[in-house]
Design a protein around this motif. Sequence first.
Motif, PDB file in Angstrom:
ATOM      1  N   PRO A   5      19.465  -3.057  -4.593  1.00 57.40           N
ATOM      2  CA  PRO A   5      20.432  -3.126  -5.773  1.00 57.40           C
ATOM      3  C   PRO A   5      20.065  -2.063  -7.159  1.00 57.40           C
ATOM      4  N   VAL A   6      20.905  -1.241  -7.044  1.00 54.76           N
ATOM      5  CA  VAL A   6      20.806  -0.500  -8.316  1.00 54.76           C
ATOM      6  C   VAL A   6      20.141  -1.444  -9.404  1.00 54.76           C
ATOM      7  N   LYS A   8      18.932  -2.817 -13.422  1.00 48.37           N
ATOM      8  CA  LYS A   8      19.795  -1.955 -14.204  1.00 48.37           C
ATOM      9  C   LYS A   8      18.262  -2.525 -15.597  1.00 48.37           C
ATOM     10  N   LYS A  10      16.681  -3.513 -17.956  1.00 48.39           N
ATOM     11  CA  LYS A  10      16.019  -5.126 -18.131  1.00 48.39           C
ATOM     12  C   LYS A  10      16.757  -5.312 -19.943  1.00 48.39           C
ATOM     13  N   SER A  11      17.754  -6.629 -19.460  1.00 41.19           N
ATOM     14  CA  SER A  11      17.719  -6.996 -21.161  1.00 41.19           C
ATOM     15  C   SER A  11      17.106  -8.329 -21.703  1.00 41.19           C
ATOM     16  N   SER A  12      16.585  -8.302 -22.903  1.00 41.13           N
ATOM     17  CA  SER A  12      16.386  -9.451 -22.983  1.00 41.13           C
ATOM     18  C   SER A  12      17.397 -10.472 -23.228  1.00 41.13           C
ATOM     19  N   LEU A  13      17.007 -11.719 -22.720  1.00 43.01           N
ATOM     20  CA  LEU A  13      17.843 -12.817 -23.068  1.00 43.01           C
ATOM     21  C   LEU A  13      18.284 -13.662 -24.630  1.00 43.01           C
ATOM     22  N   LEU A  14      17.479 -13.189 -25.060  1.00 44.92           N
ATOM     23  CA  LEU A  14      17.077 -13.839 -26.803  1.00 44.92           C
ATOM     24  C   LEU A  14      18.025 -12.670 -27.854  1.00 44.92           C
ATOM     25  N   VAL A  15      18.938 -12.143 -26.767  1.00 46.14           N
ATOM     26  CA  VAL A  15      19.509 -10.611 -27.506  1.00 46.14           C
ATOM     27  C   VAL A  15      20.758 -10.634 -26.859  1.00 46.14           C
ATOM     28  N   GLN A  16      21.941 -11.486 -27.782  1.00 46.53           N
ATOM     29  CA  GLN A  16      23.529 -11.164 -27.132  1.00 46.53           C
ATOM     30  C   GLN A  16      23.850  -9.856 -27.117  1.00 46.53           C
ATOM     31  N   ASP A  17      24.081  -9.025 -25.544  1.00 42.07           N
ATOM     32  CA  ASP A  17      24.929  -8.245 -25.773  1.00 42.07           C
ATOM     33  C   ASP A  17      26.226  -7.707 -26.777  1.00 42.07           C
ATOM     34  N   ARG A  19      29.262  -7.555 -25.419  1.00 37.81           N
ATOM     35  CA  ARG A  19      30.474  -7.972 -24.288  1.00 37.81           C
ATOM     36  C   ARG A  19      29.964  -9.098 -24.363  1.00 37.81           C
ATOM     37  N   THR A  20      29.234  -9.654 -24.341  1.00 35.56           N
ATOM     38  CA  THR A  20      29.113 -11.661 -24.571  1.00 35.56           C
ATOM     39  C   THR A  20      29.300 -12.172 -25.531  1.00 35.56           C
TER      40      THR A  20
ATOM     41  N   GLU C  84      10.708 -15.171 -21.106  1.00 36.64           N
ATOM     42  CA  GLU C  84      11.356 -15.831 -22.355  1.00 36.64           C
ATOM     43  C   GLU C  84      12.130 -16.793 -21.894  1.00 36.64           C
ATOM     44  N   GLN C  95      24.115 -15.920 -20.137  1.00 36.54           N
ATOM     45  CA  GLN C  95      24.064 -14.294 -19.851  1.00 36.54           C
ATOM     46  C   GLN C  95      23.144 -14.924 -19.032  1.00 36.54           C
ATOM     47  N   LYS C  99      22.178 -13.316 -14.297  1.00 35.11           N
ATOM     48  CA  LYS C  99      20.900 -12.807 -14.048  1.00 35.11           C
ATOM     49  C   LYS C  99      20.015 -14.162 -13.395  1.00 35.11           C
TER      50      LYS C  99
END
Lengths: 446, 484, 265
Positions: A5-6, A8, A10-17, A19-20, C84, C95, C99
Amino acid sequence: MTDAPVSKPKSSLLVQDARTKRRNASEARFKIYGLAAIGIGCAFLLTLLTAILFNGVPAFKQTFVTLSVTLDPAAIEDAENSTLKTAKYKAMVSEALLAELTEVGIQTDMDPTKLGDMLSSATGDQIRTYALAHPEQMGQTVEFTVLGSSRVDGYMKGRVTREALANDKNLDAEHLDIVDQLAAAGKLSLKFNPAFIFGSDASEKRPEQAGLGVSVVGSFIMMLVVLFLSLPIGVAASIYLEEFAPKSRLTDLIEVNISNLAAVPSIVFGILGVAVFIQFGGGSLGIDALRKSAPLVGGLVLTLMTLPTIIISTRAALKAVPPSIREAALGVGASRMQAVFHHVLPLAAPGILTGTIIGLAQALGETAPLLLIGMVGFVATNYPSGFFDAFTAPNSAMPAQIYEWAKRADPAFYERAWGGIIILLVFLLALNIIAVILRSRFERRW
Amino acid sequence: MPVLWLFVLLLVIAAVAFFAGRATVLRTVKGKSRLLHSLPGFYGWYTSILTFVPAFLVLIVWVIVQPLIINHAVAPMITSAQDDIQRSLMADDVQNIAKGLDLMSAQGLLPQETSAMPDDLRGMLGSVGVALGSDPTEDKYAAALEFRALSRIGSIALTAVVLMVAGAGFLIARRQVTPTMMARNKVEDFVRSLLILSASIAILTTVGIVLSLVFSTIKFFGLYPAADFFFGLTWSPSFQGESELGLLPLIWGTLFISLIALLVAVPIGLFAAVYLSEYASSSMRAIAKPALEVLAGIPTIVYGLFALLTVGPLLRTLFGDGGTFGVNWMTSADAAITAGLVMGMMLIPFVSSLSDDIINAVPQAMRDGSLGLGATPSETIRQVVLPAALPGIVGAILLAASRAIGETMIVVLGAGAAAQISMNPFDAMTTVTTRIVAQLTGDLDFSSPTALVAFALGMTLFVITLGLNVLALFIVRKYQEQYE
Amino acid sequence: MNQMSLIDRAVDMTHIKIAARGVNVYYGDSHAIKDVNVEIADKTVTAFIGPSGCGKSTFLRCLNRMNDTIDICRVTGDILLDNEDIYDKRVDPVQLRAKVGMVFQKPNPFPKSIYDNVAYGPRIHGLAKNKAELDEIVEKALRRGAIWNEVKDRLHAPGTGLSGGQQQRLCIARAVATEPEVLLMDEPCSALDPIATAQVEELIDELRQDYSVIIVTHSMQQAARVSQKTAFFHLGNLVEYGDTGQIFTNPRDPRTESYISGRIG
């Protein structure tokens, strides 16, 4: 399938992007819509209840005037020989009122007849009835508590204002001055009025005298008819459909029919009542008891309306009894009929009764069919003379009486309509409380 | 009430028959009830049923048929009638006179039975509460006397026949009752047929509704052209004749008001149901749910009064001449919007409780699946739960629409009486149900189109709501099967 | 793959994906999970086994906070995903679940078309910029779910019309489509027949290349067949955790041994 799979970033769970965040905002909006909907619903309920209480509670109080009337034998004889008996008595009361005013020191140059407009036209009849019933008090002075006229009553309750009286031909501002002084002298006051609950309806000119009592009897009789017809028929029909009916076209037809009848507009049942019970039963077949405005006919119509409700809830109650109970009974050699009547039915009884009471509550508040079978449009003045008479003599019913008052287009009657609603709701509340108690006390969960 | 007394007598005989039947079979086995096929009581019941039921049926049929036969017999005596229609109307008078005479003699008001008609017959009848449609004539009076005479003979014959049938039933039962007879099965068969009879009352009710509507509707179309009724644009009934009875303005008003009601009830009800079933804490549900249900338990007359006296005047002070908004849209407190708003209030709990059931029927697995993919609850509701529940919700809305169309009291009190086709919700409008009430209250002449039109209106209403109900029930049922 | 080959399973323990420290779960008054500590490796299949009611499913549902949807459920302790804490106040479960995907016990396709079922996740998470990209994602997911060949001609037929095994593979494809990093599977084969089970197991083994897969099962054979690591739960306790080979051949705890040999179940 080997391509990975591509990966992606890594994004932190602790920061809302972004879109969220947007999605959560729409989530919050959606929740607010839901809360608002419930809020509006509850606000409606509160407004409705406030309107009922605010407008209806005054109906339970009435303006009464305390007067001493001398039962002058000559005047009474004169009145009895007249064709306008009660008017003559009323004149006596008016004179008495004038005397009363003088006694407490109120000055007026109004003539007694006009002064009498302050009092209900029912007072004449009240004095006459008393005088005829107590001949031994002839010539004495008796203290009476008489009804004030509806305008005076409205003034006492703040419904009628001096400005509003400007173009009223029944009462002048001058009357109100007298009312104020009488009230100050303690001769005129608002008191609890049991006649509103127990009394009978009065003519359009005397809202102050009208009461709901007779129509309560009418409603009660109708509920008796509904209970004694729809409970056994409803239970029998449910037992057949739930326990015995084969899966057939006919059974299907009956089932569709019942669900459909539960949704037929009530006014259509009223048409049925007119055509089948009154025109056909009372007219063509000449069955005397089935006449217009009779509580019996009302009860029959409401029975047909209530049946689907009772059948639906009874079937639910029967369905809730587990099949193991039936099997146990059949296992010891009972017939299916015995299994049902000895075991299933008693176990389902609380559910059936609850459903029946809820059906009764619905029937009690139903109005539209009663309009068609003629339970409105007349003055229900008398209590029925006996048990059978109560079924067949023309009568009104609580909701029909309320409608009748609402139609009379007089604020004094509107007040009574609201008050009538309070009484009606008290009855409904009582029925529902019984149902809740039954359910919580006897309901069994399998 | 001789028929009532005859009935009571029959009940007493049936009770006696019960004990007689029970005793007979016990005697044949010398009290050893184990030798019997059924419990002794069943033999009693069997005897009792055979005694009572046939006699009772005879009684009912007789009571219904007798007046018809007697009417037929006295009809030729009405010589002043010019044709059959007039004769049948006069036959009613004859019956009324006879009834009045009965009442008068029962109250001792009839001095002597004379064959000559008293002068003030109409007044005398009026004093016992019998009103005549036309003046009594000699021939009618004579026919009424004949009617009474025949009735008296009839009632004696009735008593004799009923008692004979009861006796015959009793004797037959006695002969059949033997220890080996399967009394329980026979009694149970009888009970079963009673159950079936009760179940078919539902069908009879529908048949009754349809018949009572159909006959009068046909009669109405005989007097008033059907095309004018269905496509007429004017509604102006007049009891003097020359009425214009066009259905369209009424249908328009009905649909317009129902639409307003649904616009209020559906979003609020649906959102409330969604919130209650998907978000609300149990304590909130415990308060909000019953509160909404209370709205459903309040009789429609209360809503009607609320519309008439609270909502209507309030709207007028807001939108009326010199009102808060200074728009002067509303002239009278009775308007489509008044009735529509209040009806919407009434329908909120209806929509919300039906939708609640339907939303709860969507399996939890669906929600888990969506939430497990990272959907928010509202995305889950909008994209998974509601689409899955859609057929059920459509059914619920259809049922609500049928309720709105058939609602009477709110529109009678809140919508006004002006039959007009208007797009303005602040105009007064009228509905099918209000016109039924208007045409069918008061003293009626069931031969005039102004009264009969109510049946045609009722028929229209019945057909529309029936269609909606059947469609809704079908959809809901299909939907429920999907998740069973 | 279907034999009990327990040797030569190299477990890459270099990267720990999920770490649970002192996790307790309460349902109202009942204490469902008692002080569980576990470290779950990336690109590995980890099996949770144990008798019914032992808390293995409950623990699984903690890992993507599905327990949040149950009012009376309360979780204490730390669960770290890539270091985390997923129960941190700042974490949005939405979110998180993107994942940590989940496949459920009973196949639960939405009453939509096969295409829409798979496209649902990418759509809500905004993974595709246009229709062509979405098509691509759907196809890839269906291929990964090993169901592409069976449904490619009827992508717009309802997902509920598929057979049980196909439905479950569709649900796996649906979960894969959002490109999760961890895939939770709650008894994914319990509603399937043996043939469908074999297909799903094969799929799980393939998924290991890209994801950390955690599977709850009460079939010990299945755990032995598909997993590299096994955790044994009993009465809310994590009794033993280790390499699958070691757990099945040489359990250290007597309770594990009893369970494996069929004495508690």
